[in-house]
Design an enzyme around this catalytic site. Sequence first.
Site, PDB file in Angstrom:
ATOM      1  N   LEU A  20      15.542  17.647  29.668  1.00  0.00           N
ATOM      2  CA  LEU A  20      15.463  16.179  29.657  1.00  0.00           C
ATOM      3  C   LEU A  20      14.404  15.713  30.653  1.00  0.00           C
ATOM      4  CD1 LEU A  20      19.279  15.316  29.598  1.00  0.00           C
ATOM      5  CD2 LEU A  20      17.757  15.973  27.715  1.00  0.00           C
ATOM      6  N   ARG A  27      13.851   6.383  41.781  1.00  0.00           N
ATOM      7  CA  ARG A  27      13.946   6.654  43.221  1.00  0.00           C
ATOM      8  C   ARG A  27      12.669   7.259  43.799  1.00  0.00           C
ATOM      9  NH1 ARG A  27      19.605   9.560  42.036  1.00  0.00           N
ATOM     10  NH2 ARG A  27      18.586   9.613  39.987  1.00  0.00           N
ATOM     11  N   THR A  96      21.267  10.334  30.323  1.00  0.00           N
ATOM     12  CA  THR A  96      21.073  11.750  29.975  1.00  0.00           C
ATOM     13  C   THR A  96      21.808  12.141  28.680  1.00  0.00           C
ATOM     14  OG1 THR A  96      22.849  12.235  31.546  1.00  0.00           O
ATOM     15  CG2 THR A  96      20.602  12.551  32.329  1.00  0.00           C
ATOM     16  N   ASN A 246      14.928  13.780  43.193  1.00  0.00           N
ATOM     17  CA  ASN A 246      14.976  12.353  42.862  1.00  0.00           C
ATOM     18  C   ASN A 246      14.054  11.501  43.718  1.00  0.00           C
ATOM     19  OD1 ASN A 246      16.980  12.763  40.896  1.00  0.00           O
ATOM     20  ND2 ASN A 246      18.574  12.754  42.464  1.00  0.00           N
ATOM     21  N   LYS A 370     -22.764  23.848  37.960  1.00  0.00           N
ATOM     22  CA  LYS A 370     -21.864  23.402  36.885  1.00  0.00           C
ATOM     23  C   LYS A 370     -22.318  24.054  35.590  1.00  0.00           C
ATOM     24  CE  LYS A 370     -22.516  20.438  34.012  1.00  0.00           C
ATOM     25  NZ  LYS A 370     -22.954  19.279  33.211  1.00  0.00           N
ATOM     26  N   ASN A 396     -34.601  34.450  42.789  1.00  0.00           N
ATOM     27  CA  ASN A 396     -34.376  33.657  43.997  1.00  0.00           C
ATOM     28  C   ASN A 396     -34.635  32.183  43.695  1.00  0.00           C
ATOM     29  OD1 ASN A 396     -33.820  33.712  46.982  1.00  0.00           O
ATOM     30  ND2 ASN A 396     -35.723  32.541  46.899  1.00  0.00           N
ATOM     31  N   ASN A 405     -30.904  17.898  34.296  1.00  0.00           N
ATOM     32  CA  ASN A 405     -30.211  18.203  33.038  1.00  0.00           C
ATOM     33  C   ASN A 405     -29.814  16.965  32.246  1.00  0.00           C
ATOM     34  OD1 ASN A 405     -28.301  17.461  35.003  1.00  0.00           O
ATOM     35  ND2 ASN A 405     -26.691  18.609  33.976  1.00  0.00           N
TER      36      ASN A 405
END
Length: 487
Positions: A20, A27, A96, A246, A370, A396, A405
């Site tokens: 569940l 809370r 519940t 909680n 990246k 190098n 890019n």
Amino acid sequence: MSTTELLEAGQWTPLAAIALAAGLGTRMRSARAKVLHELAGEPMILHALRPLLASGADPVIVVVGHQAEQVEAVVRGAFSHCGSLRFARQAVQRGTGHAARCAMESLPPSFAGQVLITYGDMPRLQARTIGSFLRAHGESGAALSFISVELDDAGSYGRVVRDAAGNVAAIVEARDASPVQRAIREINTGVYAASADFLRSALGAIRSDNAQGEYYLTDLVAIARARGLTVKAFVARDFREFAGINSREELAAVNAEMRKLINARLMAAGVTLIDPDTAYIGEQVEIGMDTVIGPNVQILGRSRIGSGVRIDGTAWLSDVVIGDRSHLKIGIRAEQCVIGEDCELGPFAHLREGTELEGHNRIGNFVETKKAQIGYGTKASHLSYLGDARVGRETNVGCGVITVNYDGYDKHRTEIGDRCMVGCDTQLIAPIKIGNDVYVASGTTILRDVEDGCLVMSHHPQREKPGWTADWHQRHRGKGESGGSES
Ligand code: UD1
Ligand code: CA
């Protein structure tokens, strides 16, 4: 065959599981659904679902409601390989008992096995506990079983009320409990097992006449007893496994406990944590022997760190693979990267998603990568951006080299061959391809592809104006103290 053997053989006649996870978690005082709050670097719901998926239950139904799309996406993303995973919607959170009913409605009417029910805010439940609980439930022949524990301070947990004979009579929520019931130390953990048939009929009988006006799953106990059925509570010893989170305070406490266990396990396996109090390592992370992890390091997701690796400190690493003997100097951020063996990174390097270092690489200070595949032995030691790029071996990359890019709409690729010398302050205007053994003079702007073995340069002729500086000061006399001292 005994029940144990049946379980071990994965032949427990059909088992479904329900978690569940539809509530907001008032809370927590958060805009984010409670089950998405993180523990050991992962949303709580993933920890809660792992033992269910390992139990062999099929289907495993997750009831989502509050932020259903986000919760579903997180779970699907992490467990895409689990064919047993299903989702049920609880559009309005009515408690519940109502959530469990939503899950049962998504189970085919022909399903006639046992059903395990747990909550999405129980991140410490272990698969082996579920196994022995199901076995005990099967052997007891009870219509309904659940796990209870005894606490010194039962707090807001549901109290297990027993009759004069010591049999379980009801679970009473703390808010609905009388002072005598509140004093009971045996509490409901929130792990239940029952037959699908029993659940189908009993969930419909739950009413909402209680302090919260909700349909409580826990009312199943009294309903079963009223029907003359047996209910068993299996009292577990270690209450920590059943913490239901909680509040933020409980989240922090459980996080600290989990972190301690993870760190202890890693140290026992031969990993040095220079300061375990500031090592934040996810549960799924693997680290090899004789790796040394300095202070203030977070290693998250499904990261795999090799042996003899040194991480000096202050690093954030998520879903990374790091080869043996690599050295991460202070200040590394790396995400979805594969770093080969014997690499040297940083200090202060940023390796973004899709970075692949083949091995023996150096990515030095203030270098960002990246979607960059970088060949064996290649170095980019200072102040560079390598994005959407493939760089060959033993090349190098000089200081300040930039792959240009992005044109404002699209990203373009840069390819650089083996054994190149790419001079300092070079801009590579992508898409561009540079062959092998190319020498790029420093300060070059590369616009066209370069053949193997070339020297390439785009230098403007250098000009000098003798005496210019003195003239310049002369022109500005009286404007400031001494020209050029301000910035
Ligand atoms: C619940 C139990 C309590 C037990 C405790 C153990 C009930 C009524 N009470 O209390 O006896 O001691 O757990 O931790 O079951 N949820 C939904 N839909 C809803 C309401 C809740 O999916 O309409 C989900 C929540 O997302 C959460 C779980 O059910 O993951 C439990 O709900 P929560 O409100 O935390 O129950 P507790 O008050 O802790
Ligand atoms: Ca709870």
